[in-house]
Design a protein around this motif. Structure first.
Motif, mmCIF file in Angstrom:
data_model
loop_
_atom_site.group_PDB
_atom_site.id
_atom_site.type_symbol
_atom_site.label_atom_id
_atom_site.label_comp_id
_atom_site.label_asym_id
_atom_site.label_seq_id
_atom_site.Cartn_x
_atom_site.Cartn_y
_atom_site.Cartn_z
ATOM 1 N N UNK A 1 26.018 -0.351 -1.783
ATOM 2 C CA UNK A 1 26.743 -1.345 -0.985
ATOM 3 C C UNK A 1 27.767 -2.035 -1.874
ATOM 4 N N UNK A 2 28.943 -1.435 -1.965
ATOM 5 C CA UNK A 2 29.974 -1.936 -2.875
ATOM 6 C C UNK A 2 30.475 -3.305 -2.436
ATOM 7 N N UNK A 3 30.632 -3.507 -1.130
ATOM 8 C CA UNK A 3 31.123 -4.793 -0.629
ATOM 9 C C UNK A 3 30.182 -5.929 -1.027
ATOM 10 N N UNK A 4 28.902 -5.651 -0.990
ATOM 11 C CA UNK A 4 27.924 -6.670 -1.385
ATOM 12 C C UNK A 4 28.011 -6.971 -2.875
ATOM 13 N N UNK A 5 28.225 -5.926 -3.676
ATOM 14 C CA UNK A 5 28.380 -6.122 -5.127
ATOM 15 C C UNK A 5 29.573 -7.038 -5.403
ATOM 16 N N UNK A 6 30.710 -6.730 -4.748
ATOM 17 C CA UNK A 6 31.911 -7.536 -4.971
ATOM 18 C C UNK A 6 31.698 -8.970 -4.491
ATOM 19 N N UNK A 7 30.955 -9.139 -3.398
ATOM 20 C CA UNK A 7 30.677 -10.477 -2.874
ATOM 21 C C UNK A 7 29.852 -11.281 -3.866
ATOM 22 N N UNK A 8 28.880 -10.644 -4.499
ATOM 23 C CA UNK A 8 28.040 -11.336 -5.488
ATOM 24 C C UNK A 8 28.864 -11.768 -6.695
ATOM 25 N N UNK A 9 29.789 -10.890 -7.127
ATOM 26 C CA UNK A 9 30.665 -11.256 -8.248
ATOM 27 C C UNK A 9 31.550 -12.434 -7.862
ATOM 28 N N UNK A 10 32.109 -12.377 -6.652
ATOM 29 C CA UNK A 10 32.971 -13.461 -6.164
ATOM 30 C C UNK A 10 32.211 -14.797 -6.175
ATOM 31 N N UNK B 1 34.538 2.457 -8.332
ATOM 32 C CA UNK B 1 35.023 1.078 -8.444
ATOM 33 C C UNK B 1 35.924 1.028 -9.673
ATOM 34 N N UNK B 2 37.138 0.536 -9.497
ATOM 35 C CA UNK B 2 38.048 0.345 -10.625
ATOM 36 C C UNK B 2 37.851 -1.058 -11.196
ATOM 37 N N UNK B 3 37.852 -1.140 -12.514
ATOM 38 C CA UNK B 3 37.688 -2.418 -13.204
ATOM 39 C C UNK B 3 38.849 -2.572 -14.178
ATOM 40 N N UNK B 4 39.789 -3.438 -13.826
ATOM 41 C CA UNK B 4 40.941 -3.701 -14.684
ATOM 42 C C UNK B 4 40.767 -5.090 -15.297
ATOM 43 N N UNK B 5 41.048 -5.187 -16.587
ATOM 44 C CA UNK B 5 41.036 -6.480 -17.268
ATOM 45 C C UNK B 5 42.295 -6.596 -18.106
ATOM 46 N N UNK C 1 35.869 -6.195 -20.070
ATOM 47 C CA UNK C 1 35.593 -5.074 -19.167
ATOM 48 C C UNK C 1 34.144 -4.608 -19.302
ATOM 49 N N UNK C 2 33.693 -4.439 -20.533
ATOM 50 C CA UNK C 2 32.328 -3.962 -20.755
ATOM 51 C C UNK C 2 31.292 -4.970 -20.247
ATOM 52 N N UNK C 3 31.604 -6.249 -20.417
ATOM 53 C CA UNK C 3 30.708 -7.283 -19.914
ATOM 54 C C UNK C 3 30.620 -7.230 -18.390
ATOM 55 N N UNK C 4 31.768 -7.021 -17.742
ATOM 56 C CA UNK C 4 31.771 -6.956 -16.279
ATOM 57 C C UNK C 4 31.068 -5.691 -15.786
ATOM 58 N N UNK C 5 31.274 -4.569 -16.469
ATOM 59 C CA UNK C 5 30.586 -3.331 -16.109
ATOM 60 C C UNK C 5 29.065 -3.535 -16.181
ATOM 61 N N UNK C 6 28.636 -4.215 -17.230
ATOM 62 C CA UNK C 6 27.196 -4.492 -17.392
ATOM 63 C C UNK C 6 26.681 -5.351 -16.236
ATOM 64 N N UNK C 7 27.461 -6.372 -15.864
ATOM 65 C CA UNK C 7 27.064 -7.242 -14.748
ATOM 66 C C UNK C 7 26.955 -6.451 -13.438
ATOM 67 N N UNK C 8 27.945 -5.588 -13.183
ATOM 68 C CA UNK C 8 27.931 -4.805 -11.947
ATOM 69 C C UNK C 8 26.728 -3.866 -11.910
ATOM 70 N N UNK C 9 26.460 -3.231 -13.028
ATOM 71 C CA UNK C 9 25.308 -2.307 -13.093
ATOM 72 C C UNK C 9 23.999 -3.038 -12.843
ATOM 73 N N UNK C 10 23.928 -4.267 -13.347
ATOM 74 C CA UNK C 10 22.707 -5.065 -13.110
ATOM 75 C C UNK C 10 22.567 -5.416 -11.631
ATOM 76 N N UNK C 11 23.672 -5.822 -11.011
ATOM 77 C CA UNK C 11 23.653 -6.165 -9.584
ATOM 78 C C UNK C 11 23.252 -4.949 -8.742
ATOM 79 N N UNK C 12 23.812 -3.764 -9.139
ATOM 80 C CA UNK C 12 23.593 -2.549 -8.353
ATOM 81 C C UNK C 12 22.352 -1.755 -8.775
#
Length: 463
Positions: free
Chosen positions: A390-399, A433-437, A449-460
């Motif tokens: 659920x990519x939309x949910x992942x992005x919502x959690x980051x937001x 998912x593209x991650x630009x920093x 970028x690596x920190x955000x990738x880690x956060x996303x992986x944890x959420x997902x």
């Protein structure tokens, strides 16, 4: 193997089963949907479509399928054969055509191909129009013409030269100054149609050309996305030949990157910055790029007294905002230059000509020019999507996590911090998912970028 249907067109890998990949059946189905949509929209008795392709191996097969489908619908076809995306865009209004199709998968590897669709202005279709075509395709709602009403194919080969002439006649392109500068330039055409168009343009402008991978065979000698890690050969050749700089384009010639005389990347993000700096110095005004593009364009625009705006990712979104804000130049940070004086489409030929004039006027090296711009560093990463995620949910959690920062949800989630930014979005063309920093050092951009990738992986729960 993959088939991706989106409002921007259909893109997929060649071979395999229909509806799973880009097979002949899918090419015919989608061409028929586009042709049927054009006929429904057009008030003209004769519907005419310009068709061109990059040099990828599957291009000729897909082009024949597409063109013959269109003539089966009673549509006349102007066949440009080997061409570039911006050349087809220029040709559509010159031909007074109803639309255009470019057969290219842009920067994707050789197993990919795609149908990119244009309107009567030679501009990409908007989301509503793309959705209508997808509906027609899914319903297979086609009515083909009877034998006396079939369309015809007219082949023409002059449009790359016509495009070049249109570029050289632009008010801010000074062919005399460029010729007098006596530049020597290395060109990497990734064995596609940039190897035809860019050397021809340079020679027309009096530039000495050294060609690298300029045979349009479709056998890409390296990953065709013009990023630093793929461009070792041209970086070495620029130094070896003591050239003034190098030019790299993607297979369909709408992305442009420069190599400085020392073999270092000028920075794909700075292609638009440099061209905008030159244009704004002569014609002050507004600029537009997308949310994943460098802050440097905003800095340069404001230096010249203009206003910068950011659109959602996607050329059609950039163009729409450029029109709304009357922008004098715009584009995307991936090396795409949109200069409305010629047309509303990313155009590497225009970018090359503007850059050459800028450099000829400045009378400095490319590395010196780069030092005159604000220094930002970008990291571009991606995470492969897995089924059911659920990519939309992942992005919502980051937001929600970063709600106290400046957050934009125009396209995915962009978080603007004081010293850097992060942009997360679902790709329209690939299952990722593209991650630009961007930050003020490469290390910081990479770390963010690596920190955000880690956060996303944890959420997902991807760890």
């Amino acid at each position: 193997m993959t088939l991706i249907k989106s409002i921007s067109g259909i893109r997929g890998t060649i071979g395999g089963k229909p509806s799973d990949n880009l097979t002949p059946i899918d090419a015919v189905k989608f061409a028929a949907a586009y042709g049927s949509w054009l006929k429904n929209q057009s008030k003209d008795e004769t519907v005419k479509v310009v068709v061109g392709r990059d040099a990828r191996i599957s291009g000729e097969m897909i082009q024949q399928l597409v063109m013959n489908t269109l003539i089966g619908l009673g549509i006349d076809v102007i066949d440009l054969d080997l061409s570039t995306t911006p050349t087809v865009e220029v040709a559509v209004p010159l031909e007074k055509a109803t639309g255009g199709i470019i057969l290219t998968a842009s920067h994707n590897p050789k197993q990919w191909n795609a149908l990119k669709l244009l309107n009567e202005k030679g501009e990409f279709l908007n989301g509503k129009q793309g959705a209508e075509i997808l509906e027609i395709a899914e319903a297979a709602d086609f009515t083909f013409s009877e034998v006396d009403a079939l369309g015809k194919i007219t082949k023409t080969t002059h449009y790359i030269d016509t495009h070049i002439e249109e570029v050289t006649m632009l008010s801010l392109v000074d062919a005399k100054k460029i010729s007098e500068a006596n530049f020597t330039v290395v060109v990497d055409g990734v064995n596609s149609t940039g190897g035809i168009a860019i050397p021809r343009l340079l020679k027309r402008l009096g530039v000495n050309v050294i060609e690298l991978y300029c045979e349009p065979t479709g056998h890409f000698p390296h990953n065709p996305e013009p990023l630093k890690e793929h461009l070792g050969d041209i970086c070495e050749l620029v130094k070896e030949k003591k050239a003034d700089f190098g030019i790299v384009v993607d297979p369909d010639v709408d992305r442009l990157a420069f190599i400085a005389e020392d073999g270092e990347m000028f920075g794909e993000e700075y292609t638009l910055v440099a061209c905008a700096d030159y244009v704004l110095s002569k014609n002050p005004g507004n600029t537009v790029s997308n949310l994943s593009s460098s802050r440097a364009l905003k800095d340069i625009t404001e230096k010249h007294g203009g206003t910068y705006k950011a659109s959602a990712v996607g050329e059609v979104n950039v163009v729409e905002l450029m029109k709304e804000t009357n922008a004098v130049i715009g584009g995307e940070g991936n090396g795409g230059i949109i200069y409305p004086e010629l047309h509303y489409g990313r155009d590497s030929l225009v970018g090359v000509a503007l850059f050459l004039t800028h450099l000829a006027e400045k009378k400095i090296s490319v590395s010196e020019l780069r030092k005159t711009y604000p220094s930002y560093f970008m990291s571009k990463n991606k995470i492969e999507l897995t089924p059911g995620l659920d990519v939309d949910n992942i992005l919502k959690e980051v937001e929600e996590k970063y709600s106290k920062e400046e957050v934009s949800t125009v396209d995915g989630v962009k978080i603007d911090f004081e010293e850097h930014w992060v942009h997360l979005r679902k790709s329209n063309t690939e299952p990722i998912i593209r991650i630009y920093t961007e930050a003020k050092s490469q290390q910081e951009a990479d770390d963010v970028a690596q920190s955000m990738i880690k956060e996303i992986k944890q959420i997902a729960n991807l760890d």
